[in-house]
Design a protein around this motif. Structure first.
Motif, PDB file in Angstrom:
ATOM      1  N   SER A  40     -63.165 -25.743   2.121  1.00  0.00           N
ATOM      2  CA  SER A  40     -62.681 -24.655   2.066  1.00  0.00           C
ATOM      3  C   SER A  40     -63.627 -23.319   2.062  1.00  0.00           C
ATOM      4  N   TYR A  41     -64.762 -23.605   2.649  1.00  0.00           N
ATOM      5  CA  TYR A  41     -65.808 -22.759   2.932  1.00  0.00           C
ATOM      6  C   TYR A  41     -66.225 -22.565   4.348  1.00  0.00           C
ATOM      7  N   PRO A  42     -66.515 -21.359   5.054  1.00  0.00           N
ATOM      8  CA  PRO A  42     -66.763 -21.164   6.206  1.00  0.00           C
ATOM      9  C   PRO A  42     -67.945 -21.978   7.004  1.00  0.00           C
ATOM     10  N   VAL A  43     -68.956 -22.446   5.787  1.00  0.00           N
ATOM     11  CA  VAL A  43     -70.085 -23.040   6.202  1.00  0.00           C
ATOM     12  C   VAL A  43     -70.058 -24.630   5.570  1.00  0.00           C
ATOM     13  N   THR A  44     -70.041 -25.488   6.361  1.00  0.00           N
ATOM     14  CA  THR A  44     -69.781 -26.933   6.070  1.00  0.00           C
ATOM     15  C   THR A  44     -71.028 -27.793   6.179  1.00  0.00           C
ATOM     16  N   LEU A  45     -72.102 -27.377   6.641  1.00  0.00           N
ATOM     17  CA  LEU A  45     -73.360 -28.034   7.067  1.00  0.00           C
ATOM     18  C   LEU A  45     -74.469 -27.667   5.988  1.00  0.00           C
ATOM     19  N   GLY A  46     -75.318 -28.826   5.900  1.00  0.00           N
ATOM     20  CA  GLY A  46     -76.537 -28.468   4.892  1.00  0.00           C
ATOM     21  C   GLY A  46     -77.518 -29.499   5.225  1.00  0.00           C
ATOM     22  N   GLY A  47     -78.731 -29.208   4.892  1.00  0.00           N
ATOM     23  CA  GLY A  47     -80.116 -30.020   4.992  1.00  0.00           C
ATOM     24  C   GLY A  47     -79.978 -30.582   3.380  1.00  0.00           C
ATOM     25  N   LEU A 189     -77.293 -25.831  -2.710  1.00  0.00           N
ATOM     26  CA  LEU A 189     -76.243 -26.159  -1.969  1.00  0.00           C
ATOM     27  C   LEU A 189     -75.037 -26.766  -2.934  1.00  0.00           C
ATOM     28  N   CYS A 190     -74.429 -25.905  -3.629  1.00  0.00           N
ATOM     29  CA  CYS A 190     -73.476 -25.622  -4.584  1.00  0.00           C
ATOM     30  C   CYS A 190     -72.735 -24.534  -4.469  1.00  0.00           C
ATOM     31  N   PRO A 191     -71.293 -24.927  -4.826  1.00  0.00           N
ATOM     32  CA  PRO A 191     -70.371 -23.629  -4.736  1.00  0.00           C
ATOM     33  C   PRO A 191     -70.885 -22.166  -4.745  1.00  0.00           C
ATOM     34  N   TYR A 192     -71.435 -22.055  -5.925  1.00  0.00           N
ATOM     35  CA  TYR A 192     -71.894 -20.800  -6.520  1.00  0.00           C
ATOM     36  C   TYR A 192     -73.199 -20.442  -5.517  1.00  0.00           C
ATOM     37  N   GLY A 193     -74.117 -21.188  -5.166  1.00  0.00           N
ATOM     38  CA  GLY A 193     -75.345 -20.816  -4.401  1.00  0.00           C
ATOM     39  C   GLY A 193     -74.655 -20.781  -2.961  1.00  0.00           C
ATOM     40  N   LEU A 194     -73.910 -21.274  -2.391  1.00  0.00           N
ATOM     41  CA  LEU A 194     -73.342 -21.104  -1.002  1.00  0.00           C
ATOM     42  C   LEU A 194     -72.574 -20.006  -1.087  1.00  0.00           C
ATOM     43  N   VAL A 195     -71.762 -19.444  -1.598  1.00  0.00           N
ATOM     44  CA  VAL A 195     -71.301 -18.241  -1.909  1.00  0.00           C
ATOM     45  C   VAL A 195     -72.241 -16.937  -1.844  1.00  0.00           C
ATOM     46  N   ALA A 196     -73.322 -17.082  -2.722  1.00  0.00           N
ATOM     47  CA  ALA A 196     -74.400 -16.076  -2.632  1.00  0.00           C
ATOM     48  C   ALA A 196     -74.997 -16.073  -1.432  1.00  0.00           C
ATOM     49  N   GLN A 197     -75.388 -17.139  -0.755  1.00  0.00           N
ATOM     50  CA  GLN A 197     -75.840 -17.102   0.787  1.00  0.00           C
ATOM     51  C   GLN A 197     -75.078 -16.469   1.787  1.00  0.00           C
ATOM     52  N   LEU A 198     -73.689 -16.707   1.571  1.00  0.00           N
ATOM     53  CA  LEU A 198     -72.880 -16.348   2.682  1.00  0.00           C
ATOM     54  C   LEU A 198     -72.810 -14.659   2.704  1.00  0.00           C
ATOM     55  N   SER A 199     -73.412 -14.267   1.473  1.00  0.00           N
ATOM     56  CA  SER A 199     -73.392 -12.590   1.478  1.00  0.00           C
ATOM     57  C   SER A 199     -74.162 -12.127   2.520  1.00  0.00           C
ATOM     58  N   THR A 200     -75.350 -12.919   2.997  1.00  0.00           N
ATOM     59  CA  THR A 200     -76.161 -12.108   3.813  1.00  0.00           C
ATOM     60  C   THR A 200     -75.804 -12.200   5.132  1.00  0.00           C
TER      61      THR A 200
END
Length: 396
Positions: A40-47, A189-200
């Motif tokens: 449900s997020y626009p970013v689905t990839l991570g290391g 790499l958790c929902p809260y953390g990813l949302v915070a990163q998306l803001s950039t």
């Protein structure tokens, strides 16, 4: 200052040698996020550090008290100390210091506690919430676990903070400290953390791992977030020589800051690091770039490198495309990679880049053998931070 121990924990490997082997083979650790459902997020990839299991690597009593980011750092510290052949119990406790970098703190731990707060009420929030999320939690836990009671601290300057922590370690070694645990990790790499990163607005939304993170490429679309980093053992040069240990020396360090809408200060930071190392631009053999993967920011970095070194005059690489961008852990991982590069005389490549921007000699397609004596590591943090560290072989 000499780096005598490396503790790597990243998507590319859970040891320095495993990580190095993966880089030279172009083996990527980037994949679909598995720590939660990212559909449900626009970013689905991570290391992700997929082979890490906390209960196998961290004392069990610490697992419920600390965040995943701290678990990774505790593992990295154990590996680094073993690599440096250091027994902390044999050293004076007030002569050992800890300075790490962190950008996000205990994001995942904090998310779970907020879920309990809003879903069940205040009584369900654990007592460790007050410390586990805090940026200094990792520094504190390493200090406690190994009896290191010298100066301790944390640097929070996003990606640049990893180099700032090394700069602080060098200052401490000039004083009463004889050993500093430095470097750092991050894990968001958790929902809260990813949302915070998306803001950039800087994260890549490309779903194919091989095309998602292409710094200095005309198709660049942002970066892939990752977790982990590297913990480093720093000692005085005289102690390292006496023990016959050391991956390389820290020859120079500088940091800077730039305001939005103002000219970049990155060229000035690079020159100050070179001046601190007493080297001319021609004295640098390879640059490990910040390489954020944003077209505009990549252009600024490429122009800064061309201004300082001359267009295409020094090889540039960004092997972080295989691990993702690790925030507070990213620059320490670049330091570890650069030291291994100096050791083996080979520059790891930047896989995937097929349409490079002009102005720099980007090492791509395959690793490049070279006579290497020095390396420059560049890091820039969201919000205007930048830093640079010059490394040299122990015989430099």
């Amino acid at each position: 200052m000499v780096i005598t121990g490396l503790g790597v924990v990243a998507a590319t490997g859970m040891s320095a040698e495993e990580h190095w082997t993966a880089l030279l083979a172009g083996k990527s650790g980037i994949g679909r996020i598995s720590r939660f459902d990212p559909s449900s997020y626009p970013v689905t990839l991570g290391g992700e550090v997929r082979d890490f299991t906390a209960r196998e690597q961290v004392p069990r009593r610490l697992i419920p008290q600390t965040d995943h980011w701290t678990h990774l750092a505790l593992y990295g510290a154990e590996r680094a100390l073993a690599d440096a052949r250091i027994d902390p119990a044999a050293l004076p406790e007030f002569e050992m210091a800890v300075v790490t970098s962190s950008s996000s703190g205990g994001t995942e731990f904090g998310q779970h506690e907020m879920e309990r707060l809003y879903g069940q009420g205040p009584a369900w929030v654990g007592a460790y919430q007050s410390i586990a999320w805090f940026y200094a939690a990792t520094t504190g836990q390493i200090s406690i676990r190994h009896g290191m009671r010298g100066p301790c601290g944390v640097i929070s300057a996003e990606q640049a903070g990893g180099l700032d922590a090394i700069g602080q370690a060098r200052r401490l070694l000039r004083g009463e400290s004889r050993l500093v645990v430095t470097g750092g990790t991050d894990a968001s790499l958790c929902p809260y953390g990813l949302v915070a990163q998306l803001s950039t607005g800087l994260l890549s939304r490309v779903a194919e791992p091989e095309r998602a993170y292409l710094p200095f490429d005309q198709r660049a679309s942002g970066y892939v977030p990752g977790e982990g980093g590297a913990v480093l053992i720093a000692e005085r040069a005289a102690d390292a020589r006496r023990k016959g240990r050391g991956y390389g020396r820290v020859l120079g360090y500088a940091s800077g800051f730039e305001l939005p809408g103002r000219p970049t200060t990155l060229p000035r930071t690079l020159r100050k690091a070179l001046d601190d190392a007493r080297l001319a631009p021609s004295g640098i053999d390879v640059v490990f770039a910040d390489a954020v993967g944003d077209p505009r920011r990549d252009r600024v970095e490429a122009d800064a490198l061309a201004e300082v070194f001359g267009p295409g005059q020094v090889p540039v690489t960004a092997p972080k495309v295989l691990s993702g961008r690790l925030y507070g852990g990213g620059a320490p991982l670049d330091i570890a990679t650069a030291l291994l590069s100096l050791r083996d005389g080979v520059i790891p490549h930047t896989p995937g880049v097929t349409r490079p921007v002009g102005g720099i000699d980007l090492v791509r397609d395959t690793p490049r053998d070279a006579e290497l004596r020095t390396a420059l590591v560049v890091a820039r943090g969201y919000g205007g931070f930048n830093a640079a560290v010059v490394l040299g072989r122990t015989d430099t």
